[in-house]
Design an enzyme around this catalytic site. Structure first.
Site, PDB file in Angstrom:
ATOM      1  N   LYS A 204       0.822  -1.217   0.000  1.00 21.33           N
ATOM      2  CA  LYS A 204       0.000   0.000   0.000  1.00 21.33           C
ATOM      3  C   LYS A 204       0.857   1.269   0.000  1.00 21.33           C
ATOM      4  O   LYS A 204       0.614   2.182  -0.801  1.00 21.33           O
ATOM      5  CB  LYS A 204      -0.926  -0.035   1.213  1.00 21.33           C
TER       6      LYS A 204
ATOM      7  N   THR B 283       4.007   1.520  -0.874  1.00 22.68           N
ATOM      8  CA  THR B 283       4.744   1.522  -2.138  1.00 22.68           C
ATOM      9  C   THR B 283       3.879   2.068  -3.268  1.00 22.68           C
ATOM     10  O   THR B 283       4.328   2.884  -4.083  1.00 22.68           O
ATOM     11  CB  THR B 283       5.209   0.092  -2.466  1.00 22.68           C
TER      12      THR B 283
ATOM     13  N   ARG C 231       2.138   8.382   6.955  1.00 23.18           N
ATOM     14  CA  ARG C 231       2.448   8.272   8.373  1.00 23.18           C
ATOM     15  C   ARG C 231       3.946   8.063   8.592  1.00 23.18           C
ATOM     16  O   ARG C 231       4.654   7.587   7.711  1.00 23.18           O
ATOM     17  CB  ARG C 231       1.703   7.089   9.001  1.00 23.18           C
TER      18      ARG C 231
ATOM     19  N   LYS D  57       7.648  -6.410  10.976  1.00 23.82           N
ATOM     20  CA  LYS D  57       7.395  -5.823   9.662  1.00 23.82           C
ATOM     21  C   LYS D  57       8.636  -5.246   8.992  1.00 23.82           C
ATOM     22  O   LYS D  57       8.732  -5.187   7.781  1.00 23.82           O
ATOM     23  CB  LYS D  57       6.336  -4.717   9.775  1.00 23.82           C
TER      24      LYS D  57
ATOM     25  N   ALA E 161      -3.498   1.519  13.000  1.00 30.78           N
ATOM     26  CA  ALA E 161      -4.818   1.471  12.378  1.00 30.78           C
ATOM     27  C   ALA E 161      -5.735   0.420  12.986  1.00 30.78           C
ATOM     28  O   ALA E 161      -6.946   0.512  12.846  1.00 30.78           O
ATOM     29  CB  ALA E 161      -4.681   1.214  10.883  1.00 30.78           C
TER      30      ALA E 161
ATOM     31  N   PHE F 157      -3.644  -0.533   6.962  1.00 34.04           N
ATOM     32  CA  PHE F 157      -4.251  -1.850   6.751  1.00 34.04           C
ATOM     33  C   PHE F 157      -5.328  -1.819   5.655  1.00 34.04           C
ATOM     34  O   PHE F 157      -5.228  -1.053   4.712  1.00 34.04           O
ATOM     35  CB  PHE F 157      -4.790  -2.404   8.067  1.00 34.04           C
TER      36      PHE F 157
ATOM     37  N   PHE G  55       3.307  -8.979  -9.607  1.00 34.88           N
ATOM     38  CA  PHE G  55       4.353  -9.920  -9.212  1.00 34.88           C
ATOM     39  C   PHE G  55       4.767 -10.728 -10.448  1.00 34.88           C
ATOM     40  O   PHE G  55       3.940 -10.982 -11.336  1.00 34.88           O
ATOM     41  CB  PHE G  55       3.854 -10.865  -8.118  1.00 34.88           C
TER      42      PHE G  55
ATOM     43  N   TRP H 144       6.934  -0.833  -7.763  1.00 34.38           N
ATOM     44  CA  TRP H 144       8.034  -1.401  -6.975  1.00 34.38           C
ATOM     45  C   TRP H 144       9.271  -1.595  -7.844  1.00 34.38           C
ATOM     46  O   TRP H 144      10.386  -1.274  -7.438  1.00 34.38           O
ATOM     47  CB  TRP H 144       7.593  -2.740  -6.363  1.00 34.38           C
TER      48      TRP H 144
END
Length: 555
Positions: free
Chosen positions: A71, A73, A94, A105, A273, A301, A381, A409
């Site tokens: 998200k 990215t 954030r 993470k 969140a 999230f 991907f 990405w």
């Protein structure tokens, strides 16, 4: 392929003064933190507040899975795509917490060639905002315990002290502690605990305050404890609201950095969140909207948590709303929501994909239920097949959402150009924004509206303890505040094991907490923890720094 931190370290950053200049700001408008970081001076708002707002894009996602969605990215890459198209754009995000950074993470500044930089600084101490929150929160805790020790003139019931202490690290051993041991001179013994800093009500207040004086007012309204008669004791009664506020004199100012491609990035605040409202600060977003023609922001999230709170809480207080919403998904994650094990996500399984698409479909419905246009960004991907991608696109279009493949990405802004076009088209559509509930409704009515409209639940159940708290909240007059649901991020339900789109379930509220300073009621469901623990092998084990100051392992 280079790691995220290696990509970030290889980038040639522009001086932040030049980044500010692209927004029409001068060096006098900045408070510099070295060459590449700055805070906006408090005088900036007075210069720009009468300008019209730019367009606002909210980036959200499906319920997260171990397969990854991307998200942040996508948010960064989309902003870079707009930048490549010649638009005056900014991204508002954030700040990362040190807890997840050193825990499970890793860093949270985007990924690949869609990152905000300086990545190491943003993920570590940055400009000290979180330290200010930690210090102010713990100052209030210390003053509260000192008041009890020095005679307890307010008649506080030591069994009903609501204000814990905080630390910006994951440390399960501090969830439940006893303080004041060692005899009369060392305080009044009582049970308490620690939360992580991003779960502090002061973090929520920082992100919802409109200026320093509004923050001062909100800090004074924090409910810190209750008397034996059940009266709520406010922070202002302890006489240190001014001291608390002065600790935020710098932290309240939005931070300005840049993306790898030189797009201005406002990074400010970071409430969890699944515990708080999961959005960057109102002040940062408002400044960005006055300085840029297009602003890309995100909410934590999935759309059931971050987007709902962004729209029902942040937008309600701030007086703005998005012009379009991007929902990030991956084929891999959708197959996982369809029941395919993580080890098998690389293979084609159309049945699992179709089943998992129900999760995305619900989030599309929820966004459209707010009266906003939805755009689905499929984060690409290498294992994705044309058959799978075409199937996802078809199903999204059937639900009235446009779709674009995102390759930010791997390609940065270039990989988001198609997505940028789709978002621009969506922003030109007529929206009919409205909230999920009205604040005048009762707490059960507000929670039921969220559960049914956003989660797809049958309704809401309250434990006996929560029902007793509900009665007390109503008696104290706090029941007309918005509600902030704390639940698992992994499922639309309050059970993290129920992936996809669960049916025939209810949400169980086990606890209600008053966050009067922030301006909402927190409803805790499931087994949400406000102090996370570390995994068996924390991300910290892979981090290092060499004699030249070069950091490795930070994502």
């Amino acid at each position: 392929m280079k790691s995220d931190v290696e990509i970030a370290q290889a980038a040639e950053l522009q001086p932040v003064k030049k980044i500010a200049g692209s927004l029409g700001l001068t060096e006098d408008d900045l408070e510099l933190y070295g060459k590449y970081k700055a805070k906006l001076a408090k005088e900036v708002w007075g210069k720009i507040k009468e300008r019209p707002d730019g367009k606002l894009v909210l980036v959200t996602a499906i319920n997260p899975t171990p397969a990854g969605e991307g998200k942040t990215t996508t948010s960064v890459g989309l902003a870079d795509a707009f930048h490549r198209q010649g638009k005056k754009v900014a991204v508002a995000l954030r700040e990362p917490s040190l807890g997840p950074c050193f825990g499970l993470k890793g860093g949270a500044a985007g990924g690949g060639y869609a990152q905000v930089v300086p990545m190491e600084d943003i993920n570590l101490h940055f400009t000290g905002d979180f330290h200010a929150i930690t210090t102010a929160h713990n100052l209030l805790a210390a003053v509260l315990d000192n008041h009890i020790q020095q005679g307890n003139a307010l008649g506080i019931d030591v069994r009903r002290v609501a204000w814990k202490r905080v630390l910006d690290l994951n440390d399960r051993a501090l969830r439940q502690v006893v303080i004041g041991l060692g005899g009369k001179a060392h305080g009044v013994p009582r049970e308490t605990g620690f939360d992580i800093t991003v779960a502090s009500e002061m973090m929520a207040i920082l992100c919802l305050a409109t200026d320093l004086q509004d923050m001062k007012k909100r800090l004074g309204e924090i409910v810190v404890a209750y008397t034996s008669e059940g009266r709520a004791v406010l922070a202002e009664e302890l006489g240190v609201t001014g001291a608390l506020t002065l600790l935020f004199k710098d932290a309240i100012k939005p931070n300005l950095v840049q993306t790898l491609e030189g797009t201005p990035a406002f990074i400010h605040g970071g409430p969890f969140a699944n515990i708080a409202h999961g959005c960057n600060s109102i002040m940062a977003t408002k400044h960005a909207l006055k300085l840029a023609d297009v602003v890309v922001t995100e909410a934590g999230f999935g759309a059931d948590l971050g987007a709902e709170k962004f729209l029902d809480i942040k937008c309600r207080f701030a007086g703005f709303h998005p012009d379009a919403v991007v929902i990030v998904a991956t084929v891999r994650a959708l197959k996982m929501h369809g029941g395919l094990p993580k080890a098998e996500l690389g293979k084609v399984d159309m049945a699992a994909l179709e089943k998992g698409l129900a999760n995305l479909a619900k989030h599309i419905e929820s966004v459209q239920g707010f009266g906003l246009p939805a755009v689905v960004a499929i984060n690409a991907f290498p294992t994705d097949t044309q058959e799978e991608l075409a199937f996802v696109e078809q199903k999204c279009k059937e639900r009235g959402a446009s779709v674009a493949l995102s390759e930010v990405w791997a390609k940065g802004g270039e990989g988001g150009l198609l997505l940028a076009d789709k978002v621009m088209e969506a922003m030109e559509k007529q929206s009919d924004f409205h909230f999920t509930y009205e604040v005048e409704q009762s707490i059960p009515e507000k929670l039921t509206a969220i559960a049914q409209k956003i989660y797809g639940a049958d309704g809401v159940d309250f434990t006996p303890a929560a029902r007793k708290q509900l009665e007390e909240i109503q008696e104290l007059g706090f029941d007309k505040l918005p509600v902030c649901v704390a639940k698992t991020q992994y499922s639309l339900s309050d059970d993290p094991a129920l992936l996809g789109r669960p049916q025939g379930f209810s949400i169980t509220v086990r606890e209600l907490r008053v966050s009067a300073g922030a301006g909402f009621i927190v409803a805790l469901t499931g087994s949400i923890l406000t102090m996370p623990g570390l995994p068996k092998h924390p991300a910290a084990e892979k981090m290092d720094i060499d004699a030249e100051g070069r950091i490795t392992g930070l994502f």
